[in-house]
Design a protein around this motif. Structure first.
Motif, PDB file in Angstrom:
ATOM      1  N   GLY A   1       0.633  -1.198   0.040  1.00 44.84           N
ATOM      2  CA  GLY A   1      -0.824  -0.340  -0.209  1.00 44.84           C
ATOM      3  C   GLY A   1       1.158   1.580   0.058  1.00 44.84           C
ATOM      4  O   GLY A   1       2.086   1.424  -0.880  1.00 44.84           O
ATOM      5  N   MET A   2       0.297   2.490   0.473  1.00 49.21           N
ATOM      6  CA  MET A   2       1.391   3.462   0.698  1.00 49.21           C
ATOM      7  C   MET A   2       2.793   3.530   1.082  1.00 49.21           C
ATOM      8  O   MET A   2       3.382   4.686   0.774  1.00 49.21           O
ATOM      9  N   SER A   3       2.579   1.947   2.307  1.00 53.09           N
ATOM     10  CA  SER A   3       4.300   2.356   2.423  1.00 53.09           C
ATOM     11  C   SER A   3       4.961   1.653   1.534  1.00 53.09           C
ATOM     12  O   SER A   3       6.423   2.556   1.652  1.00 53.09           O
ATOM     13  N   GLU A   4       4.387   1.162   0.211  1.00 52.81           N
ATOM     14  CA  GLU A   4       5.402   1.129  -0.886  1.00 52.81           C
ATOM     15  C   GLU A   4       5.391   2.038  -1.987  1.00 52.81           C
ATOM     16  O   GLU A   4       6.426   1.688  -2.247  1.00 52.81           O
TER      17      GLU A   4
ATOM     18  N   VAL B   1      -7.085  -1.828  -2.432  1.00 47.51           N
ATOM     19  CA  VAL B   1      -6.353  -1.223  -1.793  1.00 47.51           C
ATOM     20  C   VAL B   1      -5.389  -1.675  -0.759  1.00 47.51           C
ATOM     21  O   VAL B   1      -4.965  -3.129  -0.727  1.00 47.51           O
ATOM     22  N   GLY B   2      -4.618  -0.875   0.359  1.00 50.36           N
ATOM     23  CA  GLY B   2      -3.442  -1.946   1.134  1.00 50.36           C
ATOM     24  C   GLY B   2      -3.700  -1.673   2.610  1.00 50.36           C
ATOM     25  O   GLY B   2      -5.296  -1.938   2.529  1.00 50.36           O
ATOM     26  N   PRO B   3      -2.961  -2.497   3.414  1.00 48.84           N
ATOM     27  CA  PRO B   3      -3.195  -3.256   4.785  1.00 48.84           C
ATOM     28  C   PRO B   3      -3.272  -1.915   5.561  1.00 48.84           C
ATOM     29  O   PRO B   3      -3.354  -2.064   6.895  1.00 48.84           O
ATOM     30  N   ILE B   4      -2.490  -0.559   5.144  1.00 51.65           N
ATOM     31  CA  ILE B   4      -2.356   0.273   5.858  1.00 51.65           C
ATOM     32  C   ILE B   4      -3.574   0.876   6.636  1.00 51.65           C
ATOM     33  O   ILE B   4      -4.845   0.970   6.040  1.00 51.65           O
ATOM     34  N   CYS B   5      -3.742   1.436   8.391  1.00 50.10           N
ATOM     35  CA  CYS B   5      -4.443   1.983   8.996  1.00 50.10           C
ATOM     36  C   CYS B   5      -4.653   3.629   8.054  1.00 50.10           C
ATOM     37  O   CYS B   5      -4.866   4.088   8.923  1.00 50.10           O
TER      38      CYS B   5
ATOM     39  N   SER C   1       8.120   3.790   2.797  1.00 45.60           N
ATOM     40  CA  SER C   1       8.614   3.974   4.121  1.00 45.60           C
ATOM     41  C   SER C   1       8.421   2.843   5.598  1.00 45.60           C
ATOM     42  O   SER C   1       7.918   1.992   4.802  1.00 45.60           O
ATOM     43  N   ASN C   2       8.435   3.401   7.073  1.00 48.50           N
ATOM     44  CA  ASN C   2       8.689   1.723   7.737  1.00 48.50           C
ATOM     45  C   ASN C   2       7.492   2.272   8.039  1.00 48.50           C
ATOM     46  O   ASN C   2       6.650   1.447   9.099  1.00 48.50           O
ATOM     47  N   TYR C   3       6.005   2.776   7.779  1.00 45.45           N
ATOM     48  CA  TYR C   3       4.860   3.060   7.910  1.00 45.45           C
ATOM     49  C   TYR C   3       4.171   2.048   8.512  1.00 45.45           C
ATOM     50  O   TYR C   3       4.030   0.966   7.858  1.00 45.45           O
ATOM     51  N   ASN C   4       3.323   1.932   9.856  1.00 43.95           N
ATOM     52  CA  ASN C   4       2.916   0.910  10.267  1.00 43.95           C
ATOM     53  C   ASN C   4       3.670  -0.391  10.364  1.00 43.95           C
ATOM     54  O   ASN C   4       3.586  -1.462  10.815  1.00 43.95           O
ATOM     55  N   SER C   5       5.342  -0.389  10.957  1.00 40.34           N
ATOM     56  CA  SER C   5       6.196  -1.075  10.945  1.00 40.34           C
ATOM     57  C   SER C   5       6.403  -1.693   9.862  1.00 40.34           C
ATOM     58  O   SER C   5       6.544  -3.188  10.453  1.00 40.34           O
ATOM     59  N   ARG C   6       6.278  -1.856   8.564  1.00 42.81           N
ATOM     60  CA  ARG C   6       6.447  -2.620   7.301  1.00 42.81           C
ATOM     61  C   ARG C   6       7.223  -2.440   7.131  1.00 42.81           C
ATOM     62  O   ARG C   6       8.206  -2.007   6.778  1.00 42.81           O
ATOM     63  N   PRO C   7       7.984  -3.950   7.037  1.00 43.67           N
ATOM     64  CA  PRO C   7       9.638  -3.795   6.432  1.00 43.67           C
ATOM     65  C   PRO C   7       8.992  -3.307   4.699  1.00 43.67           C
ATOM     66  O   PRO C   7       8.470  -4.127   4.250  1.00 43.67           O
ATOM     67  N   ARG C   8      10.152  -2.930   4.378  1.00 45.09           N
ATOM     68  CA  ARG C   8      10.482  -2.352   3.100  1.00 45.09           C
ATOM     69  C   ARG C   8      10.862  -3.613   2.170  1.00 45.09           C
ATOM     70  O   ARG C   8      11.406  -4.530   2.674  1.00 45.09           O
ATOM     71  N   PRO C   9       9.760  -3.421   1.265  1.00 41.71           N
ATOM     72  CA  PRO C   9       9.619  -5.229  -0.144  1.00 41.71           C
ATOM     73  C   PRO C   9      11.639  -5.322  -0.676  1.00 41.71           C
ATOM     74  O   PRO C   9      12.482  -4.246  -0.245  1.00 41.71           O
ATOM     75  N   SER C  10      11.501  -6.186  -1.240  1.00 40.13           N
ATOM     76  CA  SER C  10      12.849  -5.984  -1.521  1.00 40.13           C
ATOM     77  C   SER C  10      13.137  -5.924  -3.441  1.00 40.13           C
ATOM     78  O   SER C  10      11.714  -5.202  -3.455  1.00 40.13           O
ATOM     79  N   GLU C  11      13.702  -5.368  -4.458  1.00 36.05           N
ATOM     80  CA  GLU C  11      13.927  -5.229  -5.651  1.00 36.05           C
ATOM     81  C   GLU C  11      14.752  -5.946  -5.856  1.00 36.05           C
ATOM     82  O   GLU C  11      15.796  -7.035  -6.096  1.00 36.05           O
ATOM     83  N   VAL C  12      13.993  -6.400  -7.072  1.00 40.09           N
ATOM     84  CA  VAL C  12      14.780  -7.371  -8.328  1.00 40.09           C
ATOM     85  C   VAL C  12      14.845  -6.991  -9.815  1.00 40.09           C
ATOM     86  O   VAL C  12      14.089  -5.842 -10.151  1.00 40.09           O
ATOM     87  N   MET C  13      15.941  -7.296  -9.943  1.00 39.81           N
ATOM     88  CA  MET C  13      15.976  -6.139 -11.278  1.00 39.81           C
ATOM     89  C   MET C  13      16.625  -7.773 -12.298  1.00 39.81           C
ATOM     90  O   MET C  13      17.003  -8.700 -11.972  1.00 39.81           O
ATOM     91  N   VAL C  14      15.686  -7.943 -13.569  1.00 37.26           N
ATOM     92  CA  VAL C  14      15.732  -8.407 -14.725  1.00 37.26           C
ATOM     93  C   VAL C  14      16.794  -8.005 -15.562  1.00 37.26           C
ATOM     94  O   VAL C  14      16.356  -7.046 -15.868  1.00 37.26           O
ATOM     95  N   ILE C  15      17.921  -9.289 -16.366  1.00 40.11           N
ATOM     96  CA  ILE C  15      18.304  -9.328 -17.260  1.00 40.11           C
ATOM     97  C   ILE C  15      17.773 -10.011 -18.411  1.00 40.11           C
ATOM     98  O   ILE C  15      18.429 -10.730 -17.776  1.00 40.11           O
ATOM     99  N   GLY C  16      17.683  -9.981 -19.012  1.00 45.78           N
ATOM    100  CA  GLY C  16      17.295 -10.875 -20.092  1.00 45.78           C
ATOM    101  C   GLY C  16      16.174 -12.005 -19.604  1.00 45.78           C
ATOM    102  O   GLY C  16      15.395 -12.055 -19.179  1.00 45.78           O
TER     103      GLY C  16
END
Ligand SMILES: *Cc1c(COP(=O)(O)O)cnc(C)c1O
Length: 418
Positions: A303-306, A338-342, A377-392
């Motif tokens: 949600g808005m944290s991501e 919608v997301g899980p943020i309050c 952000s870490n709002y609602n104490s949510r760990p931030r997501p991973s980032e993945v890169m595709v090459i080919g």
């Protein structure tokens, strides 16, 4: 154009099925296409190639080290706005002579670090800042370059929060003050004021406000007989999120090049969104669906944290299922994603027509490569997501998702409370 496309009703990033990546990377995650990133960089580079500009990618739009490295390897410089971004630029191996540094609130320590590293230019936004830079350069016994950021007082048609070239914003300096600075250059013996800078806003769809601003600046330079060598015209080129019809790099260059060629000034560009925006998507999973008397919701695991753009700018991001179910057109229904943020402002999309989705289905939020992860952000104490890169046909986790421990890193409870 971008490298996120459906084949047989399954969404791919370049040559990989996104559903396959999601089997090995937990959701939510940002997914970047290397090819899209580089293609967009090259579009600008090629459009302006006759005058060989310096293209400084705006780090604040997407600051992942792998993204920066990919662009640097292909010849890009970087546009930074903080000491933290300078730190990233160094880690990514950027040549300091290809770094420009803007921002209204550069601190003394940030200025000193940038001088020591030997960046190309400070884009100066106030007289006090120029004094601070002079004093720092004097202490460090260095001569540094500065460009003065001019606020050309033009009004680009974009969201108020991302219009930066209007007279009443905090950015840059008015023409009169700039004139005064060039006349009192002797007050800054350690600073070579060798350029001017503008950045009039973001997500601007046609060239006319740029032309207007550039012409204003060129007239000003001529009338005041100011001799400089660089003209940094900033970033701000708009992209397609839904039905926009933005200028292409080529048509933009066709309008801007003649102005610049006549001036003989070396051109710097600072595109962010144009390069990174459509190079990234946010992959998220349906947790619940919910029907209320007024609306149908799907609740996803981000949600808005991501991704805060929908909440902050009322920005539109296309949302598509990663696997299109059969008979999808018949089951399409109007829903709110919608997301899980309050917070009631926590939504990714309103009034969307999507096929019936159920718990566990994946959706892609498109055009999330710029101002996506960097504004998370870490709002609602949510760990931030991973980032993945595709090459080919390969993918690389270029930032692992945060863990609960990361949330409290650096926090302590004072002894008296124990
Ligand atoms: C944010 C910013 C940019 C990049 O803007 P985009 O709209 O992403 O191209 C360029 N220059 C400066 C000074 C900025 O603050």
């Amino acid at each position: 154009m971008h490298e996120f496309a459906f084949k047989n009703n399954e969404l791919y990033c370049e040559d990989i099925k996104i559903a396959e990546i999601a089997k090995r990377v937990r959701t939510p995650f940002y997914l970047y296409s290397y090819k899209t990133l580089i293609d967009h960089y090259r579009k600008i580079k090629n459009a302006f190639r006759t005058i060989r500009p310096l293209i400084c990618f705006s780090v604040k739009s997407n600051s992942n080290l792998a993204v920066l490295r990919a662009l640097i390897r292909n010849g890009a410089g970087l546009d930074i706005v903080s000491g933290g971004e300078l730190y990233r630029a160094r880690l990514a191996g950027c040549d300091p002579k290809r770094i420009v540094y803007a921002g209204v609130g550069k601190r003394r320590d940030e200025i000193e670090d940038a001088i020591r590293f030997g960046i190309l230019f400070f884009n100066v936004e106030s007289e006090e800042e120029l004094e601070e830079i002079q004093n720092a350069a004097f202490r460090l016994k260095k001569k540094v370059n500065a460009a003065i950021r001019i606020n050309p007082d033009v009004i680009p048609r974009t969201h108020a929060y991302i219009a930066t070239g209007k007279g009443e914003t905090k950015f840059g300096l008015d023409f009169e003050t700039v004139h005064k600075i060039f006349n009192t250059g002797w007050k800054y013996p350690n600073v070579n004021i060798g350029g001017v800078h503008i950045h009039i806003g973001s997500q601007i769809l046609d060239a006319s406000p740029f032309e207007k601003a550039i012409k204003k600046v060129l007239v000003f330079l001529k009338e005041c007989n100011i001799k400089i060598s660089y003209f940094n015209i900033g970033g701000g080129l708009g992209i397609v999120y839904s039905i926009e019809n933005p200028q292409t790099a080529k048509s933009f260059a066709r309008k801007i090049l003649p102005l610049l060629k006549r001036s003989g000034l070396k051109l710097i560009l600072e595109p962010g969104r144009f390069i990174s925006g459509n190079s990234g998507v946010l992959i998220t999973k349906v947790i619940y669906t919910k029907i209320t008397p007024r609306k149908k919701f799907i609740i996803v695991d981000s949600g808005m944290s991501e991704l805060i753009r929908p909440s902050l700018y009322e920005a539109y991001h296309k949302i598509v299922p990663v696997k299109v179910p059969r008979n999808s057109s018949e089951t399409a229904e109007k829903i709110e994603v919608v997301g899980p943020i309050c917070e009631s402002g926590d939504f990714l999309g309103k009034d969307r027509f999507l096929p019936r989705l159920v718990h566990g289905d994946l959706v892609a939020v498109m055009g999330a490569g710029a101002y996506g992860f960097t504004m998370s952000s870490n709002y609602n104490s949510r760990p931030r997501p991973s980032e993945v890169m595709v090459i080919g046909n390969k993918f690389y986790v270029v930032r692992r998702h945060e863990r609960y421990g990361d949330l409290v890193r650096g926090e302590t409870i004072p002894k008296v409370l124990k």
